[in-house]
Design a protein around this motif. Structure first.
Motif, PDB file in Angstrom:
ATOM      1  N   PHE A  64       0.834  -1.200   0.000  1.00 14.42           N
ATOM      2  CA  PHE A  64       0.000   0.000   0.000  1.00 14.42           C
ATOM      3  C   PHE A  64       0.872   1.254   0.000  1.00 14.42           C
ATOM      4  O   PHE A  64       0.544   2.255  -0.648  1.00 14.42           O
ATOM      5  N   THR A  65       1.982   1.188   0.739  1.00 13.73           N
ATOM      6  CA  THR A  65       2.896   2.328   0.791  1.00 13.73           C
ATOM      7  C   THR A  65       3.483   2.616  -0.581  1.00 13.73           C
ATOM      8  O   THR A  65       3.516   3.774  -1.031  1.00 13.73           O
ATOM      9  N   ARG A 168      -1.484  -6.804  -7.817  1.00 16.98           N
ATOM     10  CA  ARG A 168      -1.357  -7.666  -6.629  1.00 16.98           C
ATOM     11  C   ARG A 168      -2.491  -7.440  -5.632  1.00 16.98           C
ATOM     12  O   ARG A 168      -2.613  -8.164  -4.654  1.00 16.98           O
ATOM     13  N   PHE A 169      -3.324  -6.436  -5.885  1.00 17.63           N
ATOM     14  CA  PHE A 169      -4.471  -6.195  -5.015  1.00 17.63           C
ATOM     15  C   PHE A 169      -5.760  -6.773  -5.597  1.00 17.63           C
ATOM     16  O   PHE A 169      -6.853  -6.421  -5.140  1.00 17.63           O
ATOM     17  N   ALA A 170      -5.627  -7.645  -6.598  1.00 20.92           N
ATOM     18  CA  ALA A 170      -6.803  -8.169  -7.298  1.00 20.92           C
ATOM     19  C   ALA A 170      -7.778  -8.868  -6.359  1.00 20.92           C
ATOM     20  O   ALA A 170      -8.996  -8.823  -6.566  1.00 20.92           O
ATOM     21  N   LYS A 171      -7.260  -9.522  -5.310  1.00 18.13           N
ATOM     22  CA  LYS A 171      -8.130 -10.262  -4.391  1.00 18.13           C
ATOM     23  C   LYS A 171      -8.481  -9.468  -3.134  1.00 18.13           C
ATOM     24  O   LYS A 171      -9.117  -9.988  -2.226  1.00 18.13           O
ATOM     25  N   VAL A 172      -8.061  -8.214  -3.116  1.00 19.70           N
ATOM     26  CA  VAL A 172      -8.367  -7.342  -1.976  1.00 19.70           C
ATOM     27  C   VAL A 172      -9.601  -6.517  -2.326  1.00 19.70           C
ATOM     28  O   VAL A 172      -9.699  -5.995  -3.442  1.00 19.70           O
ATOM     29  N   PRO A 173     -10.576  -6.386  -1.421  1.00 17.99           N
ATOM     30  CA  PRO A 173     -11.752  -5.549  -1.707  1.00 17.99           C
ATOM     31  C   PRO A 173     -11.336  -4.157  -2.175  1.00 17.99           C
ATOM     32  O   PRO A 173     -10.379  -3.573  -1.644  1.00 17.99           O
ATOM     33  N   ILE A 175     -12.438  -1.174  -1.791  1.00 23.57           N
ATOM     34  CA  ILE A 175     -12.394  -0.101  -0.794  1.00 23.57           C
ATOM     35  C   ILE A 175     -11.186  -0.257   0.123  1.00 23.57           C
ATOM     36  O   ILE A 175     -10.612   0.735   0.587  1.00 23.57           O
ATOM     37  N   GLU A 176     -10.758  -1.481   0.362  1.00 26.15           N
ATOM     38  CA  GLU A 176      -9.563  -1.706   1.192  1.00 26.15           C
ATOM     39  C   GLU A 176      -8.311  -1.239   0.455  1.00 26.15           C
ATOM     40  O   GLU A 176      -7.417  -0.625   1.053  1.00 26.15           O
ATOM     41  N   SER A 177      -8.234  -1.546  -0.836  1.00 29.00           N
ATOM     42  CA  SER A 177      -7.081  -1.119  -1.636  1.00 29.00           C
ATOM     43  C   SER A 177      -6.996   0.397  -1.699  1.00 29.00           C
ATOM     44  O   SER A 177      -5.923   0.990  -1.540  1.00 29.00           O
ATOM     45  N   LEU A 226     -12.599   3.639  -5.843  1.00 32.20           N
ATOM     46  CA  LEU A 226     -13.417   2.435  -5.695  1.00 32.20           C
ATOM     47  C   LEU A 226     -13.705   1.831  -7.070  1.00 32.20           C
ATOM     48  O   LEU A 226     -13.631   0.615  -7.259  1.00 32.20           O
ATOM     49  N   LEU A 227     -14.014   2.690  -8.031  1.00 34.01           N
ATOM     50  CA  LEU A 227     -14.229   2.218  -9.406  1.00 34.01           C
ATOM     51  C   LEU A 227     -12.936   1.679 -10.009  1.00 34.01           C
ATOM     52  O   LEU A 227     -12.919   0.625 -10.644  1.00 34.01           O
ATOM     53  N   PHE A 228     -11.834   2.421  -9.801  1.00 33.48           N
ATOM     54  CA  PHE A 228     -10.551   2.052 -10.390  1.00 33.48           C
ATOM     55  C   PHE A 228     -10.123   0.642  -9.985  1.00 33.48           C
ATOM     56  O   PHE A 228      -9.780  -0.187 -10.831  1.00 33.48           O
ATOM     57  N   PHE A 229     -10.138   0.359  -8.679  1.00 31.44           N
ATOM     58  CA  PHE A 229      -9.668  -0.943  -8.214  1.00 31.44           C
ATOM     59  C   PHE A 229     -10.639  -2.061  -8.578  1.00 31.44           C
ATOM     60  O   PHE A 229     -10.229  -3.202  -8.773  1.00 31.44           O
ATOM     61  N   LYS A 230     -11.923  -1.726  -8.683  1.00 26.56           N
ATOM     62  CA  LYS A 230     -12.889  -2.736  -9.114  1.00 26.56           C
ATOM     63  C   LYS A 230     -12.642  -3.114 -10.579  1.00 26.56           C
ATOM     64  O   LYS A 230     -12.654  -4.290 -10.944  1.00 26.56           O
TER      65      LYS A 230
END
Length: 263
Positions: A64-65, A168-173, A175-177, A226-230
């Motif tokens: 995340f950092t 690498r955040f594909a399986k992370v919700p 909003i969490e990402s 939220l849209l971007f990571f989804k």
């Protein structure tokens, strides 16, 4: 998926308008801090009220950092600096170089998003479109706004790195990402703002600048990420960055109607 991409392109097209208004009164680094910090507060509040129960490891917070640096601090700062020199429409056009870098980075650093013939042709046509939009007159007059355009061009390289790293955040919700990277970027940029901008010496911005900053943070950052990571999780790095090819039309139109920029 395409509805989300089109929606995101309109929202991020508007971000160039809000940034152009705000950055004329708020220094770029301070504007970056306000944008990410307000968005981080909103997403943390949402997760406090409606937790996802997703457990983050130390390695995840490290990621995340990194994401906060390459997807927030560096590109936001460079774009805001560039918009001190150039208008919203031209900034959005230069920003449309992002998919070019994403394709290249994805080809070398992923196993499943290699450059195919059709993909190469499609992105090349997109690049030609960007060149046509910039036009010969703009290219011949680079001396006046060269630094601003190069600044935004450098931001697109950082965005390309972020799009591939963000896989690498594909399986992370989603909003969490978004919360994770915005929280870390907010904390990291505080020392820079205090040292460079010395915000206690700045005058109070106008109502228009404050409203633009809030729109940047709430609509163009918290909600947009939220849209971007989804999209990133569902469609991959290359597809999510194609949104930057769709941003210039909306940014140009809004720049003409709202800021009085010339076509």
């Amino acid at each position: 998926g395409w509805v989300m991409v089109l929606t995101l392109s309109i929202v991020w097209g508007g971000s160039f308008i809000f940034a152009r208004v705000a950055v004329l009164e708020i220094p770029p680094l301070s504007l970056v801090f306000l944008r990410v910090a307000i968005a981080a507060i909103i997403l943390n509040a949402i997760l406090f009220l409606r937790p996802t129960n997703h457990v983050h490891t130390g390695a995840m917070w490290k990621n995340f950092t990194i994401m906060g640096i390459v997807n927030n601090i560096i590109p936001f700062g460079l774009i805001f600096y560039g918009q001190l020199e150039i208008g919203a429409g031209l900034a959005a056009i230069v920003n449309a170089m992002t998919p070019i870098w994403t394709v290249l980075f994805a080809h070398f650093y992923t196993d499943d998003e290699k450059i195919s013939t059709l993909k190469g042709i499609g992105v090349s046509l997109g690049f030609v479109g960007v060149a046509v939009l910039i036009g010969g007159e703009a290219m011949s007059g680079l001396s006046g706004s060269l630094l601003g355009q190069l600044s935004i061009l450098a931001a697109t390289i950082s965005y390309g790195v972020a799009a591939v790293f963000g896989r690498r955040f594909a399986k992370v919700p989603a909003i969490e990402s978004a919360r994770g990277q915005l929280t870390m970027s907010s904390l990291l940029i505080i020392p820079l703002v205090l040292i460079i901008d010395q915000p206690w010496q700045l005058s109070l911005p106008s109502g228009a600048a404050i409203a633009s900053t809030l729109a940047l943070a709430i609509v163009c950052t918290a909600w947009a990420y939220l849209l971007f990571f989804k999209i990133l999780a569902e469609a991959g790095a290359l597809n999510v960055m194609i949104v930057t090819f769709l941003i210039p039309p909306s940014a140009i139109i809004m720049g003409i109607l709202i800021l009085g920029e010339s076509l």
